[in-house]
Design a protein around this motif. Structure first.
Motif, mmCIF file in Angstrom:
data_model
loop_
_atom_site.group_PDB
_atom_site.id
_atom_site.type_symbol
_atom_site.label_atom_id
_atom_site.label_comp_id
_atom_site.label_asym_id
_atom_site.label_seq_id
_atom_site.Cartn_x
_atom_site.Cartn_y
_atom_site.Cartn_z
ATOM 1 N N VAL A 143 -10.922 -7.426 -17.837
ATOM 2 C CA VAL A 143 -9.479 -7.203 -17.832
ATOM 3 C C VAL A 143 -8.806 -8.324 -17.047
ATOM 4 C CG1 VAL A 143 -7.615 -5.608 -17.292
ATOM 5 C CG2 VAL A 143 -9.855 -4.725 -17.977
ATOM 6 N N GLY A 144 -8.053 -9.147 -17.760
ATOM 7 C CA GLY A 144 -7.352 -10.261 -17.138
ATOM 8 C C GLY A 144 -8.133 -11.556 -17.104
ATOM 9 N N ASP A 145 -9.381 -11.532 -17.519
ATOM 10 C CA ASP A 145 -10.211 -12.726 -17.383
ATOM 11 C C ASP A 145 -11.403 -12.620 -18.319
ATOM 12 O OD1 ASP A 145 -11.009 -15.180 -16.426
ATOM 13 O OD2 ASP A 145 -11.415 -14.518 -14.380
ATOM 14 N N TYR A 184 -14.352 -5.678 -11.880
ATOM 15 C CA TYR A 184 -12.908 -5.624 -11.695
ATOM 16 C C TYR A 184 -12.560 -6.471 -10.473
ATOM 17 C CZ TYR A 184 -13.991 -1.967 -8.221
ATOM 18 O OH TYR A 184 -14.501 -1.260 -7.154
ATOM 19 N N SER A 185 -11.305 -6.460 -10.044
ATOM 20 C CA SER A 185 -10.855 -7.366 -8.988
ATOM 21 C C SER A 185 -11.720 -7.221 -7.737
ATOM 22 C CB SER A 185 -9.390 -7.095 -8.636
ATOM 23 O OG SER A 185 -9.224 -5.765 -8.179
ATOM 24 N N GLY A 186 -12.050 -8.357 -7.157
ATOM 25 C CA GLY A 186 -12.949 -8.403 -6.009
ATOM 26 C C GLY A 186 -14.316 -8.929 -6.364
ATOM 27 N N SER A 187 -14.662 -8.889 -7.646
ATOM 28 C CA SER A 187 -15.934 -9.436 -8.107
ATOM 29 C C SER A 187 -15.852 -10.957 -8.150
ATOM 30 C CB SER A 187 -16.287 -8.897 -9.492
ATOM 31 O OG SER A 187 -17.368 -9.605 -10.058
ATOM 32 N N VAL A 188 -16.972 -11.609 -7.867
ATOM 33 C CA VAL A 188 -17.017 -13.070 -7.934
ATOM 34 C C VAL A 188 -17.367 -13.556 -9.339
ATOM 35 C CG1 VAL A 188 -17.617 -13.321 -5.511
ATOM 36 C CG2 VAL A 188 -19.442 -13.086 -7.208
ATOM 37 N N CYS A 189 -17.500 -12.645 -10.287
ATOM 38 C CA CYS A 189 -17.890 -13.042 -11.640
ATOM 39 C C CYS A 189 -16.702 -13.362 -12.521
ATOM 40 C CB CYS A 189 -18.769 -11.959 -12.275
ATOM 41 S SG CYS A 189 -20.432 -11.934 -11.551
ATOM 42 N N GLY A 190 -15.501 -13.402 -11.941
ATOM 43 C CA GLY A 190 -14.308 -13.803 -12.665
ATOM 44 C C GLY A 190 -13.302 -14.384 -11.689
ATOM 45 N N ARG A 191 -12.228 -14.970 -12.216
ATOM 46 C CA ARG A 191 -11.256 -15.655 -11.362
ATOM 47 C C ARG A 191 -9.929 -14.930 -11.249
ATOM 48 N NH1 ARG A 191 -11.885 -21.235 -14.546
ATOM 49 N NH2 ARG A 191 -11.923 -19.688 -16.216
ATOM 50 N N SER A 192 -9.565 -14.178 -12.288
ATOM 51 C CA SER A 192 -8.255 -13.513 -12.309
ATOM 52 C C SER A 192 -8.405 -12.058 -12.733
ATOM 53 C CB SER A 192 -7.308 -14.241 -13.266
ATOM 54 O OG SER A 192 -7.185 -15.593 -12.931
ATOM 55 N N LYS A 196 -7.190 -3.010 -12.610
ATOM 56 C CA LYS A 196 -7.266 -1.946 -13.603
ATOM 57 C C LYS A 196 -8.576 -2.103 -14.371
ATOM 58 C CE LYS A 196 -4.657 0.220 -17.371
ATOM 59 N NZ LYS A 196 -5.757 0.264 -18.360
ATOM 60 N N PRO A 197 -9.442 -1.111 -14.370
ATOM 61 C CA PRO A 197 -10.792 -1.294 -14.902
ATOM 62 C C PRO A 197 -10.949 -0.991 -16.387
ATOM 63 C CG PRO A 197 -10.669 0.805 -13.790
ATOM 64 C CD PRO A 197 -9.308 0.175 -13.640
ATOM 65 N N SER A 198 -9.870 -1.020 -17.150
ATOM 66 C CA SER A 198 -9.977 -0.843 -18.593
ATOM 67 C C SER A 198 -8.750 -1.450 -19.256
ATOM 68 C CB SER A 198 -10.092 0.647 -18.971
ATOM 69 O OG SER A 198 -8.907 1.345 -18.645
ATOM 70 N N SER A 199 -8.869 -1.715 -20.562
ATOM 71 C CA SER A 199 -7.769 -2.304 -21.304
ATOM 72 C C SER A 199 -8.007 -2.027 -22.783
ATOM 73 C CB SER A 199 -7.689 -3.814 -21.015
ATOM 74 O OG SER A 199 -6.534 -4.388 -21.605
ATOM 75 N N THR A 200 -7.381 -2.806 -23.635
ATOM 76 C CA THR A 200 -7.644 -2.763 -25.075
ATOM 77 C C THR A 200 -7.784 -4.199 -25.579
ATOM 78 O OG1 THR A 200 -5.315 -2.857 -25.730
ATOM 79 C CG2 THR A 200 -6.279 -0.647 -25.378
ATOM 80 N N LYS A 206 -2.936 -10.530 -25.925
ATOM 81 C CA LYS A 206 -1.580 -10.939 -25.573
ATOM 82 C C LYS A 206 -1.462 -11.436 -24.141
ATOM 83 C CE LYS A 206 0.788 -7.746 -28.727
ATOM 84 N NZ LYS A 206 1.720 -6.598 -28.812
ATOM 85 N N ASN A 207 -2.277 -10.904 -23.218
ATOM 86 C CA ASN A 207 -2.015 -11.118 -21.801
ATOM 87 C C ASN A 207 -3.140 -11.767 -21.006
ATOM 88 O OD1 ASN A 207 0.696 -9.614 -21.472
ATOM 89 N ND2 ASN A 207 -0.591 -8.140 -22.561
ATOM 90 N N ASN A 208 -4.292 -11.972 -21.610
ATOM 91 C CA ASN A 208 -5.407 -12.606 -20.924
ATOM 92 C C ASN A 208 -5.283 -14.121 -21.090
ATOM 93 O OD1 ASN A 208 -8.105 -13.667 -20.372
ATOM 94 N ND2 ASN A 208 -8.807 -11.548 -20.443
ATOM 95 N N LYS A 209 -5.122 -14.821 -19.976
ATOM 96 C CA LYS A 209 -4.887 -16.268 -20.031
ATOM 97 C C LYS A 209 -5.983 -17.003 -20.800
ATOM 98 C CE LYS A 209 -3.682 -18.103 -16.159
ATOM 99 N NZ LYS A 209 -3.759 -18.710 -14.793
ATOM 100 N N ALA A 210 -7.234 -16.619 -20.581
ATOM 101 C CA ALA A 210 -8.340 -17.316 -21.239
ATOM 102 C C ALA A 210 -8.291 -17.137 -22.750
ATOM 103 C CB ALA A 210 -9.677 -16.818 -20.687
ATOM 104 N N LEU A 211 -7.867 -15.980 -23.203
ATOM 105 C CA LEU A 211 -7.862 -15.700 -24.640
ATOM 106 C C LEU A 211 -6.718 -16.394 -25.373
ATOM 107 C CD1 LEU A 211 -8.849 -11.930 -24.805
ATOM 108 C CD2 LEU A 211 -10.304 -13.968 -24.704
ATOM 109 N N ARG A 212 -5.761 -16.918 -24.628
ATOM 110 C CA ARG A 212 -4.672 -17.659 -25.265
ATOM 111 C C ARG A 212 -5.069 -19.109 -25.549
ATOM 112 N NH1 ARG A 212 -1.255 -14.689 -21.502
ATOM 113 N NH2 ARG A 212 -0.951 -16.550 -20.228
#
Length: 249
Positions: A143-145, A184-192, A196-200, A206-212
């Motif tokens: 989620v987010g990254d 989720y946030s706090g993990s070193v396995c992602g940057r952003s 929130k531990p779920s999404s669609t 639409k909102n994940n920077k990497a996916l754009r």
């Protein structure tokens, strides 16, 4: 279907899952952490669910997996992708394979990138319908990254694999499909990573920077920049989870 998501934060930030067919008491545990092995067994008793399968989405480098121990204690099958390089036997799966636990059906997607053997799990509850309900994405789409790509391979080779896993497999799934990641946030396995531990799928498109970043070379460049510090002892942790190191890090 019974579904439980567990957010771990001490000593590691991670997410594990317990879900399956309640009517036939057949359960699956995904990405269990070593500190909670007895907890999952207690949960299986509370939920009246036999643990039939234990799945690691990949050979972890940030924490000690509890999958082998949980499988040993419960008699469940321990599942990894067939390409996983380990010193112990396991039940292999390949891209497109299905695991059936009562009315719960898991379709395996081989989604390398974060690690070469990484898999994602597309889950259908046949008691509700034949369409998939959610996907457990491990450290591929979060989620987010998206997951970092240099802990088990060269960063650019991993990023190339991750691009294909995301844009040729995961993002072809329905927009309404729920996404349940491995961190989720706090993990070193992602940057952003989001808290929130779920999404669609659709929201992340639409909102994940990497996916754009839909051009392969630009995506590889993006994944190769601003890489966070690796998890402490990650080589030893992955070696232990693979069975090649007997002393726990």
């Amino acid at each position: 279907m019974l579904f439980r998501q567990y957010l771990h934060h001490d000593p590691v930030v991670a997410i594990s899952y317990f879900f399956g067919c309640g009517s036939q008491s057949q359960g699956i545990v995904v990405d269990p952490v070593i500190e909670s092995v007895d907890f999952y067994i207690e949960e299986s008793s509370r939920l009246n669910m036999d643990i039939r399968y234990v799945i690691d989405t990949h050979l972890h480098a940030d924490h000690i997996s509890g999958a082998r121990l949980l499988a040993e204690k419960t008699g469940a099958a321990y599942i990894l992708h067939q390409s996983a390089n380990t010193a112990f036997p396991f039940q292999t799966v390949e891209d497109g394979d299905k695991i059936v636990a009562g009315n719960t059906v898991i379709q395996i997607l081989h989604t390398p990138g974060h690690t070469p053997e990484h898999i994602s799990l597309v889950v259908t509850d046949r008691a509700r319908g034949e369409d998939p309900w959610f996907i457990v994405t491990g450290h591929t789409l979060m989620v987010g990254d998206v997951g970092r790509t240099e802990l088990a391979s060269d960063v650019k080779a991993g990023a190339t694999q991750l691009f294909e896993s995301l844009f040729l497999k995961i993002l072809d799934l329905p927009d309404e499909l729920e996404v349940y990641p491995g961190a989720y946030s706090g993990s070193v396995c992602g940057r952003s990573l989001s808290g929130k531990p779920s999404s669609t799928i659709g929201f992340e498109k639409k909102n994940n920077k990497a996916l754009r970043i839909t051009e392969r070379e630009l995506f590889i460049a993006f994944m190769s920049a601003n890489i966070p510090e690796p998890p402490a002892g990650f080589l030893e942790i992955r070696a232990y989870n693979s069975g090649f190191q007997s002393n726990r890090p």
